[in-house]
Design a protein around this motif. Structure first.
Motif, PDB file in Angstrom:
ATOM      1  N   LEU A 158       0.847  -1.183   0.000  1.00 17.45           N
ATOM      2  CA  LEU A 158       0.000   0.000   0.000  1.00 17.45           C
ATOM      3  C   LEU A 158       0.888   1.240   0.000  1.00 17.45           C
ATOM      4  CD1 LEU A 158      -2.542  -1.119   2.728  1.00 17.45           C
ATOM      5  CD2 LEU A 158      -2.989  -0.929   0.298  1.00 17.45           C
ATOM      6  N   ILE A 159       0.706   2.089  -0.991  1.00 13.68           N
ATOM      7  CA  ILE A 159       1.466   3.339  -1.077  1.00 13.68           C
ATOM      8  C   ILE A 159       0.469   4.480  -0.906  1.00 13.68           C
ATOM      9  CG2 ILE A 159       2.975   4.760  -2.503  1.00 13.68           C
ATOM     10  CD1 ILE A 159       3.730   2.131  -3.989  1.00 13.68           C
ATOM     11  N   PHE A 160       0.573   5.193   0.216  1.00 10.99           N
ATOM     12  CA  PHE A 160      -0.367   6.275   0.525  1.00 10.99           C
ATOM     13  C   PHE A 160       0.117   7.593  -0.060  1.00 10.99           C
ATOM     14  CE2 PHE A 160      -1.227   3.160   3.805  1.00 10.99           C
ATOM     15  CZ  PHE A 160      -2.608   3.158   3.848  1.00 10.99           C
ATOM     16  N   ASN A 161      -0.857   8.478  -0.369  1.00 13.34           N
ATOM     17  CA  ASN A 161      -0.485   9.811  -0.821  1.00 13.34           C
ATOM     18  C   ASN A 161      -0.041  10.643   0.388  1.00 13.34           C
ATOM     19  OD1 ASN A 161      -2.901  10.395   0.450  1.00 13.34           O
ATOM     20  ND2 ASN A 161      -3.851  11.359  -1.315  1.00 13.34           N
ATOM     21  N   GLY A 162       0.332  11.879   0.155  1.00  5.44           N
ATOM     22  CA  GLY A 162       0.860  12.732   1.218  1.00  5.44           C
ATOM     23  C   GLY A 162      -0.089  12.938   2.379  1.00  5.44           C
ATOM     24  N   LEU A 187      -2.329   3.616  -3.346  1.00  5.55           N
ATOM     25  CA  LEU A 187      -2.094   2.879  -4.570  1.00  5.55           C
ATOM     26  C   LEU A 187      -1.691   1.454  -4.182  1.00  5.55           C
ATOM     27  CD1 LEU A 187      -1.538   2.945  -7.696  1.00  5.55           C
ATOM     28  CD2 LEU A 187       0.805   3.520  -7.097  1.00  5.55           C
ATOM     29  N   LEU A 188      -2.193   0.474  -4.898  1.00  5.10           N
ATOM     30  CA  LEU A 188      -1.822  -0.915  -4.663  1.00  5.10           C
ATOM     31  C   LEU A 188      -0.757  -1.319  -5.670  1.00  5.10           C
ATOM     32  CD1 LEU A 188      -5.324  -2.538  -4.137  1.00  5.10           C
ATOM     33  CD2 LEU A 188      -3.544  -2.257  -2.430  1.00  5.10           C
ATOM     34  N   GLU A 189       0.356  -1.809  -5.160  1.00  3.48           N
ATOM     35  CA  GLU A 189       1.446  -2.234  -6.022  1.00  3.48           C
ATOM     36  C   GLU A 189       1.745  -3.702  -5.730  1.00  3.48           C
ATOM     37  OE1 GLU A 189       5.908  -1.282  -5.482  1.00  3.48           O
ATOM     38  OE2 GLU A 189       5.109   0.276  -6.798  1.00  3.48           O
ATOM     39  N   LYS A 190       1.761  -4.525  -6.764  1.00  9.64           N
ATOM     40  CA  LYS A 190       2.046  -5.951  -6.606  1.00  9.64           C
ATOM     41  C   LYS A 190       3.424  -6.121  -5.996  1.00  9.64           C
ATOM     42  CE  LYS A 190       1.049 -10.309  -7.865  1.00  9.64           C
ATOM     43  NZ  LYS A 190       0.245 -11.111  -7.026  1.00  9.64           N
ATOM     44  N   ALA A 191       3.525  -7.000  -4.995  1.00 10.20           N
ATOM     45  CA  ALA A 191       4.798  -7.225  -4.306  1.00 10.20           C
ATOM     46  C   ALA A 191       5.104  -8.710  -4.288  1.00 10.20           C
ATOM     47  CB  ALA A 191       4.729  -6.685  -2.889  1.00 10.20           C
ATOM     48  N   ASP A 192       6.373  -9.025  -4.448  1.00  8.06           N
ATOM     49  CA  ASP A 192       6.841 -10.401  -4.329  1.00  8.06           C
ATOM     50  C   ASP A 192       7.708 -10.474  -3.084  1.00  8.06           C
ATOM     51  OD1 ASP A 192       5.653 -11.366  -6.682  1.00  8.06           O
ATOM     52  OD2 ASP A 192       7.283 -10.504  -7.885  1.00  8.06           O
ATOM     53  N   LEU A 193       7.292 -11.310  -2.132  1.00 10.54           N
ATOM     54  CA  LEU A 193       8.053 -11.466  -0.902  1.00 10.54           C
ATOM     55  C   LEU A 193       9.071 -12.580  -1.072  1.00 10.54           C
ATOM     56  CD1 LEU A 193       5.270 -11.176   1.824  1.00 10.54           C
ATOM     57  CD2 LEU A 193       6.725  -9.388   0.906  1.00 10.54           C
ATOM     58  N   TYR A 194      10.277 -12.323  -0.642  1.00 10.07           N
ATOM     59  CA  TYR A 194      11.336 -13.315  -0.737  1.00 10.07           C
ATOM     60  C   TYR A 194      11.242 -14.237   0.468  1.00 10.07           C
ATOM     61  CZ  TYR A 194      15.974 -15.345  -0.978  1.00 10.07           C
ATOM     62  OH  TYR A 194      17.025 -16.225  -1.042  1.00 10.07           O
ATOM     63  N   LYS A 195      10.994 -15.510   0.246  1.00  2.74           N
ATOM     64  CA  LYS A 195      10.841 -16.525   1.278  1.00  2.74           C
ATOM     65  C   LYS A 195       9.932 -16.031   2.410  1.00  2.74           C
ATOM     66  CE  LYS A 195      15.212 -18.854   0.535  1.00  2.74           C
ATOM     67  NZ  LYS A 195      16.480 -19.287   1.118  1.00  2.74           N
ATOM     68  N   PRO A 196       8.653 -15.829   2.113  1.00  5.15           N
ATOM     69  CA  PRO A 196       7.757 -15.294   3.143  1.00  5.15           C
ATOM     70  C   PRO A 196       7.488 -16.309   4.257  1.00  5.15           C
ATOM     71  CG  PRO A 196       6.507 -15.880   1.202  1.00  5.15           C
ATOM     72  CD  PRO A 196       7.960 -16.083   0.864  1.00  5.15           C
ATOM     73  N   ASP A 197       7.696 -15.874   5.482  1.00  3.28           N
ATOM     74  CA  ASP A 197       7.347 -16.664   6.664  1.00  3.28           C
ATOM     75  C   ASP A 197       6.092 -16.013   7.240  1.00  3.28           C
ATOM     76  OD1 ASP A 197       7.348 -18.390   8.803  1.00  3.28           O
ATOM     77  OD2 ASP A 197       8.842 -17.240   9.931  1.00  3.28           O
ATOM     78  N   VAL A 198       4.931 -16.468   6.758  1.00  2.00           N
ATOM     79  CA  VAL A 198       3.668 -15.795   7.027  1.00  2.00           C
ATOM     80  C   VAL A 198       2.914 -16.494   8.155  1.00  2.00           C
ATOM     81  CG1 VAL A 198       1.431 -15.166   6.039  1.00  2.00           C
ATOM     82  CG2 VAL A 198       3.504 -14.939   4.682  1.00  2.00           C
TER      83      VAL A 198
END
Length: 148
Positions: A122-126, A132-143
């Motif tokens: 999630l990228i918020f405005n000022g 804004l939603l931006e697709k993210a790839d987590l490296y080895k996610p421990d969820v």
């Protein structure tokens, strides 16, 4: 990384409210009983001492209850802000809010949501009013998901 579900944020995170209220009520009833016994038996000092002890405990419990109430109110406001963010994200992604988890219980600038379609940053405005939603790839996610 820990994620919190929409239902967890929407519902209360604590179940101790009833126990705390019952404790304060029991202390208040005990205090009233010993005050009554003190007025009934004025020459017996043990009732006076016990009423002072229970009165002090009652004030302490009431102060703790008030402090917890203000903390829960603040947490509730923050959770309410997050549920709005989750609802807007669900609308943008065209999925149900119950399928979304978020990685924090308070709003900040580095937030990630977990959806059936993947992870999004999630990228918020000022002003923080839109994001804004931006697709993210987590490296080895421990969820770890709390609230499922």
């Amino acid at each position: 990384m820990t994620f919190y579900t929409y239902n967890y944020l929407n519902g209360g995170q604590t179940n101790w409210k009833l126990v705390r209220i019952v404790t304060v009520v029991i202390l208040a009833l005990g205090f009233l009983f010993f005050i009554f016994m003190f007025f009934r038996h004025r020459w017996d000092r043990k009732y006076k001492d016990l009423s002072i002890i229970l009165g002090t405990l009652l004030l302490l419990a009431a102060a703790i209850q008030y402090s917890d109430f203000t903390n829960m109110r603040t947490a509730s406001v923050q959770s309410g802000q997050l549920t709005v963010v989750i609802e807007k994200s669900a609308a943008k992604l065209d999925i149900k809010p119950q399928d979304i988890s978020i990685n924090d219980t308070s709003r900040n600038t580095d937030m990630i949501i977990k959806t059936p379609r993947g992870y999004y940053k999630l990228i918020f405005n000022g002003s923080g009013s839109e994001f804004l939603l931006e697709k993210a790839d987590l490296y080895k996610p421990d969820v770890k998901v709390i609230g499922e």
